[in-house]
Motif scaffolding. Structure first.
Motif, PDB file in Angstrom:
ATOM      1  N   UNK A  38       0.702  -1.227  -0.095  1.00  0.00           N
ATOM      2  CA  UNK A  38       0.048   0.046   0.021  1.00  0.00           C
ATOM      3  C   UNK A  38       0.779   1.419  -0.043  1.00  0.00           C
ATOM      4  N   UNK A  39       2.204   1.120   0.652  1.00  0.00           N
ATOM      5  CA  UNK A  39       2.829   2.243   0.598  1.00  0.00           C
ATOM      6  C   UNK A  39       3.149   2.912  -0.804  1.00  0.00           C
ATOM      7  N   UNK A  40       3.493   2.014  -1.846  1.00  0.00           N
ATOM      8  CA  UNK A  40       3.887   2.468  -3.073  1.00  0.00           C
ATOM      9  C   UNK A  40       2.661   3.097  -3.900  1.00  0.00           C
ATOM     10  N   UNK A  41       1.442   2.743  -3.335  1.00  0.00           N
ATOM     11  CA  UNK A  41       0.046   3.556  -3.877  1.00  0.00           C
ATOM     12  C   UNK A  41      -0.170   4.790  -3.245  1.00  0.00           C
ATOM     13  N   UNK A  42       0.298   4.673  -1.870  1.00  0.00           N
ATOM     14  CA  UNK A  42       0.142   6.100  -1.167  1.00  0.00           C
ATOM     15  C   UNK A  42       1.315   6.992  -1.847  1.00  0.00           C
ATOM     16  N   UNK A  43       2.328   6.531  -2.145  1.00  0.00           N
ATOM     17  CA  UNK A  43       3.353   7.421  -2.706  1.00  0.00           C
ATOM     18  C   UNK A  43       3.033   8.091  -3.999  1.00  0.00           C
ATOM     19  N   UNK A  44       2.255   7.107  -4.918  1.00  0.00           N
ATOM     20  CA  UNK A  44       1.897   7.865  -6.165  1.00  0.00           C
ATOM     21  C   UNK A  44       0.810   8.650  -5.981  1.00  0.00           C
ATOM     22  N   UNK A  45       0.017   8.654  -5.062  1.00  0.00           N
ATOM     23  CA  UNK A  45      -1.219   9.585  -4.847  1.00  0.00           C
ATOM     24  C   UNK A  45      -0.569  10.920  -4.113  1.00  0.00           C
ATOM     25  N   UNK A  46       0.568  10.770  -3.453  1.00  0.00           N
ATOM     26  CA  UNK A  46       1.053  11.822  -2.844  1.00  0.00           C
ATOM     27  C   UNK A  46       1.907  12.701  -3.725  1.00  0.00           C
ATOM     28  N   UNK A  47       2.539  11.922  -4.969  1.00  0.00           N
ATOM     29  CA  UNK A  47       3.090  12.636  -5.806  1.00  0.00           C
ATOM     30  C   UNK A  47       2.077  13.411  -6.834  1.00  0.00           C
ATOM     31  N   UNK A  48       1.048  12.896  -6.837  1.00  0.00           N
ATOM     32  CA  UNK A  48      -0.020  13.472  -7.825  1.00  0.00           C
ATOM     33  C   UNK A  48      -0.645  14.659  -6.978  1.00  0.00           C
ATOM     34  N   UNK A  49      -0.702  14.495  -5.897  1.00  0.00           N
ATOM     35  CA  UNK A  49      -1.508  15.493  -4.891  1.00  0.00           C
ATOM     36  C   UNK A  49      -0.673  16.613  -4.936  1.00  0.00           C
ATOM     37  N   UNK A  50       0.858  16.616  -4.711  1.00  0.00           N
ATOM     38  CA  UNK A  50       1.637  17.704  -4.854  1.00  0.00           C
ATOM     39  C   UNK A  50       1.809  18.017  -6.109  1.00  0.00           C
ATOM     40  N   UNK A  51       1.670  17.524  -7.169  1.00  0.00           N
ATOM     41  CA  UNK A  51       1.697  17.798  -8.401  1.00  0.00           C
ATOM     42  C   UNK A  51       0.479  18.809  -8.683  1.00  0.00           C
ATOM     43  N   UNK A  52      -0.323  18.443  -8.227  1.00  0.00           N
ATOM     44  CA  UNK A  52      -1.716  19.178  -8.467  1.00  0.00           C
ATOM     45  C   UNK A  52      -1.974  20.582  -7.403  1.00  0.00           C
ATOM     46  N   UNK A  53      -0.667  20.619  -6.708  1.00  0.00           N
ATOM     47  CA  UNK A  53      -0.824  21.868  -5.837  1.00  0.00           C
ATOM     48  C   UNK A  53      -1.366  21.650  -4.483  1.00  0.00           C
ATOM     49  N   UNK A  54      -1.584  20.407  -3.939  1.00  0.00           N
ATOM     50  CA  UNK A  54      -2.119  20.168  -2.807  1.00  0.00           C
ATOM     51  C   UNK A  54      -1.299  19.575  -1.905  1.00  0.00           C
ATOM     52  N   UNK A  55      -0.012  20.550  -1.445  1.00  0.00           N
ATOM     53  CA  UNK A  55       1.447  20.275  -0.745  1.00  0.00           C
ATOM     54  C   UNK A  55       0.933  19.572   0.613  1.00  0.00           C
ATOM     55  N   UNK A  56       0.236  20.060   1.438  1.00  0.00           N
ATOM     56  CA  UNK A  56      -0.175  19.375   2.761  1.00  0.00           C
ATOM     57  C   UNK A  56      -0.675  17.975   2.619  1.00  0.00           C
ATOM     58  N   UNK A 105      10.374  14.080   2.265  1.00  0.00           N
ATOM     59  CA  UNK A 105      11.356  15.085   2.487  1.00  0.00           C
ATOM     60  C   UNK A 105      10.838  16.273   1.723  1.00  0.00           C
ATOM     61  N   UNK A 106      10.833  16.221   0.352  1.00  0.00           N
ATOM     62  CA  UNK A 106      10.291  17.243  -0.436  1.00  0.00           C
ATOM     63  C   UNK A 106       9.063  17.804  -0.305  1.00  0.00           C
ATOM     64  N   UNK A 107       8.144  16.754  -0.004  1.00  0.00           N
ATOM     65  CA  UNK A 107       6.634  16.998   0.273  1.00  0.00           C
ATOM     66  C   UNK A 107       6.559  17.949   1.439  1.00  0.00           C
ATOM     67  N   UNK A 108       7.299  17.310   2.548  1.00  0.00           N
ATOM     68  CA  UNK A 108       7.257  17.905   3.926  1.00  0.00           C
ATOM     69  C   UNK A 108       7.717  19.460   3.888  1.00  0.00           C
ATOM     70  N   UNK A 109       9.065  19.781   3.046  1.00  0.00           N
ATOM     71  CA  UNK A 109       9.409  20.919   2.912  1.00  0.00           C
ATOM     72  C   UNK A 109       8.583  21.857   2.207  1.00  0.00           C
ATOM     73  N   UNK A 110       7.854  21.485   0.977  1.00  0.00           N
ATOM     74  CA  UNK A 110       7.122  22.214  -0.069  1.00  0.00           C
ATOM     75  C   UNK A 110       5.910  22.418   1.100  1.00  0.00           C
TER      76      UNK A 110
END
Length: 188
Positions: free
Chosen positions: A82-100, A124-129
């Motif tokens: 499940x972590x892999x799919x959470x990772x992909x969702x997190x990347x998509x969210x950050x890419x769409x401007x939903x950093x938090x 780390x990058x997500x937390x920084x953003x």
């Protein structure tokens, strides 16, 4: 005689690599959508994740969220990374401007596999953003996993703090020499 396992479709990796090369054409997007749809019966977790990534590429938030969340639900139920799919969702969210929100999913992905440097780097990058309070913890974890080497973002943070200090001195002193600005900002 047992049935052969279906061949694994690497659509997620293919999308990642192709996206790193530049924007996809409408034809390519349609091709990947068809490929993902064809996987819904045999590999639904991968199919939904790919459709979520395609939703991100198409800037379709509803499609992105619905499909990523379905891939996470199925992966969690079946205990299939499940972590892999959470990772992909997190990347998509950050890419769409939903950093938090993206930072939360990237952190969850890291929590599922604390030795995965790719997940940790993205967390780390997500937390920084997102200016997330977990950044210090994640940076400590990075150093532990990398024999004391700090994450590259640490230097960026330090440079930004030095630039802010230089700006504060301008505010309090009224002026600052070009030589001091160059030194503080590490300009040549």
């Amino acid at each position: 005689m047992t049935a052969a396992e279906p061949a694994v479709d690497n659509i997620i990796d293919d999308l990642r690599v192709r996206c790193s090369e530049g924007a996809l054409s409408e034809f390519e997007i349609a091709m990947y959508n068809k490929r993902a749809q064809n996987l819904l019966n045999s590999m639904p977790i991968i199919a939904y994740c790919a459709l979520g990534i395609l939703g991100f590429i198409e800037k379709n938030e509803t499609k992105m969220r619905k499909n990523h969340l379905e891939s996470i639900r199925l992966a969690t139920e079946t205990r299939r990374l499940p972590g892999l799919f959470m990772f992909n969702f997190g990347c998509s969210l950050c890419g769409m401007g939903y950093a938090e929100e993206g930072a939360d999913y990237l952190f969850k992905a890291y929590e599922h596999d604390k030795t995965n440097l790719r997940h940790l780097n993205s967390a780390i990058i997500g937390a920084y953003q997102a200016d997330d309070q977990r950044l210090d913890y994640l940076l400590e974890q990075w150093a532990k996993l990398n024999e004391g080497e700090p994450h590259p973002i640490v230097e960026e943070i330090e440079d930004a703090e030095e630039a802010l200090e230089a700006l504060k001195s301008i505010e309090t002193e009224g002026t600052v020499s070009w030589k001091q600005v160059k030194a503080e900002c590490k300009l040549q």
